[in-house]
Design an enzyme around this catalytic site. Structure first.
Site, short mmCIF file in Angstrom:
data_model
loop_
_atom_site.label_atom_id
_atom_site.label_comp_id
_atom_site.label_asym_id
_atom_site.label_seq_id
_atom_site.Cartn_x
_atom_site.Cartn_y
_atom_site.Cartn_z
N SER A 149 -76.69 5.95 30.94
CA SER A 149 -75.53 6.59 31.54
C SER A 149 -75.11 5.85 32.82
CB SER A 149 -75.83 8.07 31.78
OG SER A 149 -74.66 8.78 31.97
N ASP A 226 -72.94 13.67 22.09
CA ASP A 226 -73.02 13.53 23.55
C ASP A 226 -71.73 14.09 24.16
OD1 ASP A 226 -72.83 12.51 26.16
OD2 ASP A 226 -73.92 10.68 25.64
N HIS A 259 -76.88 13.57 24.99
CA HIS A 259 -76.99 12.64 26.12
C HIS A 259 -78.40 12.61 26.72
CE1 HIS A 259 -74.91 10.12 29.01
NE2 HIS A 259 -75.39 10.80 30.04
N1 LIG Z 1 -75.98 18.27 35.87
C1 LIG Z 1 -74.90 17.54 35.29
C2 LIG Z 1 -75.38 16.49 34.31
C3 LIG Z 1 -76.50 15.66 34.80
C4 LIG Z 1 -77.03 14.79 33.69
O1 LIG Z 1 -76.83 15.02 32.52
N2 LIG Z 1 -77.71 13.73 34.09
C5 LIG Z 1 -78.18 12.81 33.10
C6 LIG Z 1 -77.58 11.48 33.37
S1 LIG Z 1 -75.82 11.62 33.27
C7 LIG Z 1 -75.22 10.10 33.71
O2 LIG Z 1 -75.62 9.36 34.49
C8 LIG Z 1 -79.70 12.75 33.16
O3 LIG Z 1 -80.30 11.77 32.80
N3 LIG Z 1 -80.32 13.84 33.59
C9 LIG Z 1 -81.75 13.95 33.81
C10 LIG Z 1 -82.57 14.35 32.63
O4 LIG Z 1 -83.82 14.29 32.77
O5 LIG Z 1 -82.03 14.69 31.57
C11 LIG Z 1 -73.95 18.47 34.61
O6 LIG Z 1 -74.14 19.66 34.83
O7 LIG Z 1 -73.06 18.05 33.89
#
Ligand SMILES: N[C@@H](CCC(=O)N[C@@H](CSC=O)C(=O)NCC(=O)O)C(=O)O
Length: 281
Positions: A149, A226, A259
């Site tokens: 991401s 995603d 995602h």
């Molecule tokens: N909290 C946010 C979304 C945050 C999210 O999905 N972070 C992803 C990376 S998104 C792009 O860089 C992530 O890797 N989170 C950590 C995990 O361990 O899954 C929202 O509410 O949309």
């Protein structure tokens, strides 16, 4: 160039470590993880950088991406840095997509971010120097880079801008065109000011079109379930840029995957084999 050991734990014949150091570039203490494969006891091993996404630290991929087993088999050292400067005195906002946890792998020029938010220089210069000075088995002539991401955006842009350093690249559901998505349209002006020519220096599609193709295949995996794909990630824009420049791209779209880290863990082995294939050729 000194560092502190937080923990070192045996894993698949190697060692999963967590470390801490004072980062001069970022003016704060930073943590990172290193997976050291068993082959490191015998000699140098290739290095793969994994850059995480929004809200992440060095811990997310280390505990959830499941890279240790195959990294052990292939003899890859895996380094997971944090995603931004942190701590007392480091500016922040109560937003998940800007400020701490959202460094976007750029060198900020705007107040109040410029003093600490230099993630581009930290990842490409300072942290590699720390690794080279303290982890003798790291073969710094054989480095690859991947990420997820926002970290996929980091992997693609750092690779394109430093082709003499990184020999292989891949990404999981990357932001490919931050100038054309809401996350990037917030972060790039916020950190870099209002000049689109400066933003383009950190936009994988713009960089590829400017620099032209590279002599290695780029691997990207994207889940079709995603929620960020259509509004933020837009893999088709990178596909277009690759077609226009003649860049070899393996972009795989996967029905049913979202995602998250269950998606990443599913395809991590393929990414490690992609990098090992280039770095150990
Ligand atoms: N909290 C946010 C979304 C945050 C999210 O999905 N972070 C992803 C990376 S998104 C792009 O860089 C992530 O890797 N989170 C950590 C995990 O361990 O899954 C929202 O509410 O949309």
């Amino acid at each position: 160039m000194s560092y502190e050991v937080i923990s070192e734990t045996a894993s698949f014949g190697g060692v999963q470590g967590y470390y801490k150091h004072t980062a001069e570039t970022l003016k704060c203490d930073m943590r990172f993880s290193v997976y050291m494969p068993p082959q490191a006891q015998e000699g140098k091993v290739p290095v793969l950088w994994y850059l995480s996404g929004l809200t992440c630290t060095e811990d997310n991929a280390t505990v959830k991406a499941g890279f240790q087993r195959v990294a052990s088999e292939l003899g890859l050292m895996i380094i997971c840095p944090d995603t931004s400067p942190r701590g007392e005195g480091v500016p922040n906002v109560e937003e998940y997509d800007f400020g701490q946890g959202a460094g976007f792998y750029v060198d900020a020029t705007e107040k109040p971010w410029a003093e600490h938010f230099k993630m581009y220089s930290y990842i490409t210069k300072e942290l590699p120097s720390v690794i080279a000075a303290n982890f003798a088995a790291a073969d710094m002539e054989k480095q690859g880079i991947t990420g997820h991401s926002m970290g996929g955006h980091g992997a693609l842009t750092l690779f394109l801008k430093n082709q003499d350093v990184y020999k292989s690249v891949s990404a999981f559901s990357p932001i490919v065109a931050p100038m054309k998505c809401p996350w990037g349209q917030k972060a790039l002006p916020g950190y870099l000011g209002d000049n689109p020519n400066v933003w383009a220096e950190y936009d994988a599609c713009a960089l590829l079109r400017k620099l032209g193709s590279v002599d290695t295949e780029i691997l990207i995996d994207q889940g079709l379930a995603d929620n960020f794909m259509e509004g933020q990630l837009k893999p088709e824009l990178f596909e277009d840029a690759c077609e226009a420049t003649g860049q070899q791209l393996k972009l795989r779209r996967h029905e049913g995957y979202d995602h998250g880290y269950f998606f990443i863990a599913t395809f991590m082995e393929d990414h490690l084999r992609h990098h090992a294939g280039v770095l150990t050729a």
